[in-house]
Write a protein that holds these residues in place. Structure first.
Motif, PDB file in Angstrom:
ATOM      1  N   GLU A  61      40.153  38.227  35.954  1.00  0.00           N
ATOM      2  CA  GLU A  61      39.009  38.251  35.046  1.00  0.00           C
ATOM      3  C   GLU A  61      37.689  38.488  35.770  1.00  0.00           C
ATOM      4  O   GLU A  61      36.673  38.776  35.131  1.00  0.00           O
ATOM      5  CB  GLU A  61      38.947  36.931  34.273  1.00  0.00           C
ATOM      6  CG  GLU A  61      40.159  36.711  33.367  1.00  0.00           C
ATOM      7  CD  GLU A  61      40.070  35.434  32.576  1.00  0.00           C
ATOM      8  OE1 GLU A  61      39.143  34.639  32.831  1.00  0.00           O
ATOM      9  OE2 GLU A  61      40.927  35.228  31.697  1.00  0.00           O
ATOM     10  N   GLU A  62      37.696  38.378  37.090  1.00  0.00           N
ATOM     11  CA  GLU A  62      36.484  38.605  37.869  1.00  0.00           C
ATOM     12  C   GLU A  62      36.877  39.023  39.273  1.00  0.00           C
ATOM     13  O   GLU A  62      38.062  39.030  39.629  1.00  0.00           O
ATOM     14  CB  GLU A  62      35.642  37.325  37.917  1.00  0.00           C
ATOM     15  CG  GLU A  62      36.390  36.135  38.493  1.00  0.00           C
ATOM     16  CD  GLU A  62      35.599  34.841  38.383  1.00  0.00           C
ATOM     17  OE1 GLU A  62      34.517  34.865  37.777  1.00  0.00           O
ATOM     18  OE2 GLU A  62      36.067  33.819  38.904  1.00  0.00           O
ATOM     19  N   VAL A  63      35.894  39.406  40.060  1.00  0.00           N
ATOM     20  CA  VAL A  63      36.172  39.754  41.458  1.00  0.00           C
ATOM     21  C   VAL A  63      36.810  38.548  42.146  1.00  0.00           C
ATOM     22  O   VAL A  63      36.292  37.429  42.072  1.00  0.00           O
ATOM     23  CB  VAL A  63      34.868  40.170  42.186  1.00  0.00           C
ATOM     24  CG1 VAL A  63      35.153  40.398  43.665  1.00  0.00           C
ATOM     25  CG2 VAL A  63      34.280  41.417  41.554  1.00  0.00           C
ATOM     26  N   THR A  64      37.964  38.761  42.785  1.00  0.00           N
ATOM     27  CA  THR A  64      38.769  37.654  43.309  1.00  0.00           C
ATOM     28  C   THR A  64      39.154  37.928  44.757  1.00  0.00           C
ATOM     29  O   THR A  64      39.525  39.050  45.107  1.00  0.00           O
ATOM     30  CB  THR A  64      40.050  37.476  42.463  1.00  0.00           C
ATOM     31  OG1 THR A  64      39.705  37.406  41.079  1.00  0.00           O
ATOM     32  CG2 THR A  64      40.783  36.204  42.863  1.00  0.00           C
ATOM     33  N   ASP A  97      38.087  41.819  48.684  1.00  0.00           N
ATOM     34  CA  ASP A  97      38.280  41.216  47.365  1.00  0.00           C
ATOM     35  C   ASP A  97      38.890  42.243  46.415  1.00  0.00           C
ATOM     36  O   ASP A  97      38.810  43.462  46.638  1.00  0.00           O
ATOM     37  CB  ASP A  97      36.942  40.739  46.797  1.00  0.00           C
ATOM     38  CG  ASP A  97      36.355  39.583  47.581  1.00  0.00           C
ATOM     39  OD1 ASP A  97      37.106  38.961  48.359  1.00  0.00           O
ATOM     40  OD2 ASP A  97      35.144  39.317  47.427  1.00  0.00           O
ATOM     41  N   GLU A  99      39.120  43.836  42.506  1.00  0.00           N
ATOM     42  CA  GLU A  99      38.304  44.050  41.325  1.00  0.00           C
ATOM     43  C   GLU A  99      39.014  43.514  40.082  1.00  0.00           C
ATOM     44  O   GLU A  99      40.255  43.479  40.032  1.00  0.00           O
ATOM     45  CB  GLU A  99      37.993  45.540  41.142  1.00  0.00           C
ATOM     46  CG  GLU A  99      37.141  46.129  42.261  1.00  0.00           C
ATOM     47  CD  GLU A  99      35.783  45.449  42.357  1.00  0.00           C
ATOM     48  OE1 GLU A  99      35.165  45.193  41.300  1.00  0.00           O
ATOM     49  OE2 GLU A  99      35.345  45.171  43.496  1.00  0.00           O
ATOM     50  N   PRO A 100      38.260  43.099  39.047  1.00  0.00           N
ATOM     51  CA  PRO A 100      38.888  42.575  37.827  1.00  0.00           C
ATOM     52  C   PRO A 100      39.636  43.658  37.062  1.00  0.00           C
ATOM     53  O   PRO A 100      39.369  44.851  37.188  1.00  0.00           O
ATOM     54  CB  PRO A 100      37.696  42.048  37.019  1.00  0.00           C
ATOM     55  CG  PRO A 100      36.520  42.822  37.530  1.00  0.00           C
ATOM     56  CD  PRO A 100      36.789  43.072  38.972  1.00  0.00           C
TER      57      PRO A 100
END
Length: 361
Positions: A61-64, A97, A99-100
């Motif tokens: 759901e978000e940058v992880t 990281d 991307e979502p």
């Protein structure tokens, strides 16, 4: 003489210390050996469990970070070890990281393949490809829901559910029953392809059950002297009987207490399932309905699950509350709260007080 006594005392103290040290070391060896065996059993289970090449959705759901993604992949059962995944990624020099987006992954993919999919353009699912199966739905209810969504007919779903070989070991020993996969179609939200087949949808549900019913759960069931199917049957009853979360383990205890003394469960939800219809209230004639699912007529658990339970009910079946209760009575129709007791006369008094019901047709 004094020297002899001192030497003797030293010798005795030495013997006692050596014996104590031996006991401590022996105990440590025993404890760590047991832990090693348990770890070995779990590792063997994880390495040999069913692993398939169908895709499941993986959502960011978000940058992880790579570390967080590794943990998520392990939690979902897509990879066996986050540490091995992270080590491979570091050797590949890929620590960026992610991307979502929504991505389709499966258990047969290698670490480079998983990374490649997560680095590719995410799949965007339309809302019409999202299905939500509520806790407590029956196999038949699921088939009707999917037909109403326009995917395929209820008959096609039931035919596949009852006859297709999905290959999961937990299905091997279940009894022959009208809805073969009842209890194992795990309720959750799923994303499916634009033109799904019953096999695809059912496989996703069974895969989720396989992940949710963990090694620890299987060990717990074995420690209780129960099969996976018996736990699922209990959980399915709890799912249909209980609305107050705190009461789930209490109803589980009532079921186990009754089973322990060979007392019929006499649970109304099983009567409704046996009849195959919605019952606003249970009458005497319903209690006499001849069915292996009617726990007023049969002793012990019914032939099979009476719904598809969620995780809370499964957990309650495996970890029941402590108590001597044999009876419970609904005392608040709005909240679904029950009164629990081990006294039959008190049960009758509370039933007459809170649930005056027309037992005759």
């Amino acid at each position: 003489m004094l020297k002899f006594m001192v030497n003797s005392l030293s010798w005795l103290l030495g013997i006692c210390f050596s014996a104590l040290l031996f006991v401590i070391v022996g105990r440590l060896v025993y404890v760590y050996t047991l832990q090693g065996l348990e770890f070995g059993e779990e590792l063997a289970y994880r390495l040999t469990r069913e692993r398939y090449d169908y895709d499941v959705e993986f959502v960011l759901e978000e940058v992880t970070s790579m570390e967080e993604v590794a943990q998520m992949l392990e939690d979902l059962g897509i990879i066996e070890s986050q540490w091995l995944f992270r080590a491979e990624m570091m050797l590949m020099g890929r620590n960026e990281d992610y991307e979502p987006g929504s991505f389709m992954l499966n258990q047969s993919l290698s670490t480079p393949q998983i990374n490649a999919r997560l680095r590719a353009s995410p799949i965007v699912f339309a809302e019409e490809n999202r299905i939500t199966i509520p806790e407590g739905f029956t196999q038949e209810s699921i088939s009707i829901y999917l037909e109403n969504r326009g995917f395929f007919t209820a008959e096609e779903f039931m035919e596949v559910a009852n006859n297709h070989d999905f290959g999961y070991s937990f299905l091997n020993d279940i009894a022959i029953r009208p809805s073969r996969l009842e209890g194992y179609l795990f309720p959750d939200t799923y994303f499916i392809s634009a033109n799904p087949t019953p096999v695809e949808v059912i496989t996703n549900m069974l895969s989720q059950f396989n992940e949710v019913f963990t090694f620890e759960y299987r060990q717990r069931a074995a420690d209780m002297g129960m099969t996976i199917d018996e736990i699922v049957i209990m959980a399915s009853i709890i799912e249909r009987e209980v609305r107050v979360p705190e009461e789930r383990p209490m109803v589980a205890r009532v079921i186990l207490n009754r089973l322990a003394i060979n007392m019929p469960l006499q649970i109304d939800a099983t009567v409704a399932y046996a009849r195959g219809i919605h019952l606003a209230r249970v009458m005497f004639s319903d209690l006499e309905y001849d069915s292996p699912f009617n726990t007023y007529r049969v002793t012990g658990l019914p032939l099979g699950p009476i719904s598809n339970p969620g995780l809370a009910s499964i957990h309650a079946a495996l970890f029941p509350a402590t108590g001597d209760w044999l009876f419970y009575v609904l005392i608040d129709a709005d909240t679904g709260a029950h009164f629990f007791t081990d006294d039959y006369n008190e049960f009758l008094r509370m039933r007459d007080l809170y649930m005056p019901r027309p037992w005759e047709d």
